[in-house]
Enzyme design. Structure first.
Site, PDB file in Angstrom:
ATOM      1  N   SER A  38       0.698  -1.149  -0.069  1.00  0.00           N
ATOM      2  CA  SER A  38      -0.072  -0.108   0.243  1.00  0.00           C
ATOM      3  C   SER A  38       0.774   1.178  -0.067  1.00  0.00           C
ATOM      4  O   SER A  38       0.333   2.365  -0.277  1.00  0.00           O
ATOM      5  CB  SER A  38      -1.080   0.070   1.395  1.00  0.00           C
ATOM      6  N   ASP A 309      -2.976   8.177   8.235  1.00  0.00           N
ATOM      7  CA  ASP A 309      -3.997   7.240   8.760  1.00  0.00           C
ATOM      8  C   ASP A 309      -3.183   6.437   9.914  1.00  0.00           C
ATOM      9  O   ASP A 309      -2.302   6.876  10.275  1.00  0.00           O
ATOM     10  CB  ASP A 309      -4.667   6.556   7.551  1.00  0.00           C
ATOM     11  N   HIS A 312      -0.225   4.817   7.342  1.00  0.00           N
ATOM     12  CA  HIS A 312       0.551   5.425   5.943  1.00  0.00           C
ATOM     13  C   HIS A 312       0.879   7.018   6.412  1.00  0.00           C
ATOM     14  O   HIS A 312       0.186   7.519   7.064  1.00  0.00           O
ATOM     15  CB  HIS A 312      -0.451   5.373   4.834  1.00  0.00           C
TER      16      HIS A 312
END
Length: 344
Positions: A38, A309, A312
């Site tokens: 991600s 978040d 990340h």
């Protein structure tokens, strides 16, 4: 076989052969191919059955307010590197129709959130690193040879050897595997042994990319996941993942010697956070421990937050990392610019 001494010699030989133009800027390399999790996913997970998606607000609020599937508020590390190379942003492989994949010659993004180096490091449906390499194989074998600018195998070989291959992966092998108490597969290994195993697995997968024609690599693994929001910099976790970061530099040197004609840049996200943590105000941050998103609402001062978040980082933090990695000398060694300009 090249050594780092050879690299420094060749780094002064600047190529005068440039490639595509993006907004009037000549690119330093023909393409950037992206593999990982991600940290660099550009939207592949949008097309998978998984809750690990970032295609809804507030994700993308600073990406023309468009939630593309990037797990941050704006651009990813891969995006910034592409821009600095003079390339367009790489489209997600699963976002390109099969009939049009042959038209994409400046690179593709195969990365997938919630996946790791190991096939059993995952949360729901995602593209394992093996699957990403399988898709890249299809790109090399089935798609690129159809492009009008790659008329024969020699032009294809040249394209692949001059392109850059960015690999950012490893955190999920800890978050979703080694550190989860209910998963017992690797619990018999201590942290040093697991790091050795993980790096060896990564090396074997990089070899598969090399065998397809890749020669220039940027490789980064696990960062300080113990300092993710709500963990309050759990140093026990950080010390468990640190061996993987430490061993990467030694492994890329080994691969460079083993893989004839290759060149590697080692990206150290673990040390990057230390750099920020030691003097956050110097880099414009007022908060390096809490998430910018609180109860689904993003903070207004996003440039002052390190974390976007639960795990990340913000575009502001990513940009500093990308700048250092592209032209610095401490976080990424040697650096991406020298990798791009070297003549192998």
């Amino acid at each position: 076989m090249k050594t780092f001494k050879a690299f420094w010699f060749f780094s002064f030989i600047v190529l005068h052969v440039f490639f595509v133009k993006v907004d009037g800027v000549k690119s330093l390399v023909p393409a950037l191919y992206v593999f990982g999790d991600s940290s660099v996913d550009a939207g592949n997970n949008n097309n998978l059955i998984t809750h690990a998606k970032a295609n809804i607000p507030p994700y993308g609020i600073d990406f023309n307010n468009n939630a593309t599937g990037r797990f941050t508020n704006g651009k990813t590390f891969a995006d910034f590197i592409a821009i600095k190379l003079g390339l367009p942003l790489q489209p997600p492989y699963l976002g390109i129709s099969k009939s049009k994949r042959y038209q994409v010659i400046t690179g593709i993004n195969y990365a997938s959130g919630a996946c790791g180096i190991l096939n059993d490091s995952r949360d729901g449906d995602c593209l394992s690193l093996d699957k990403q390499i399988e898709y890249f194989t299809s790109t090399v074998v089935n798609d690129l040879p159809k492009h009008k600018h790659l008329k024969n195998k020699y032009e294809l070989k040249d394209h692949l050897s001059k392109s850059i291959y960015l690999i950012s992966i490893g955190s999920n092998d800890y978050f979703l595997n080694y550190l989860k108490p209910e998963i017992r597969t690797y619990k018999y290994m201590n942290s040093e042994e697991f790091a050795d195993y993980l790096i060896e697995q990564l090396s074997s997968k990089i070899k598969a990319i090399y065998n397809l024609g890749a020669r220039k690599f940027v490789v980064g693994t696990v960062n300080q996941i113990g300092c993710s929001p709500n963990l309050y910099c759990n140093e026990t976790i950080n010390q468990m993942v640190k061996p993987c970061s430490d061993k990467l530099l030694m492994k890329v040197k080994e691969m460079e010697k083993k893989f004839s004609g290759s060149m590697f840049v080692s990206a150290n996200g673990f040390n990057f956070f230390n750099k920020i943590k030691n003097d956050p105000k110097k880099y414009g941050f007022t908060n390096i421990s809490k998430s910018c998103i609180q109860e689904g609402i993003p903070c207004a001062n996003r440039k002052e937050y390190y974390f976007w978040d639960f795990g990340h980082i913000t575009e502001a933090a990513v940009e500093i990392y990308a700048n250092e990695c592209f032209s610095g000398s401490k976080i990424c060694f040697p650096n991406v610019k020298k990798l791009a300009l070297v003549h192998l």
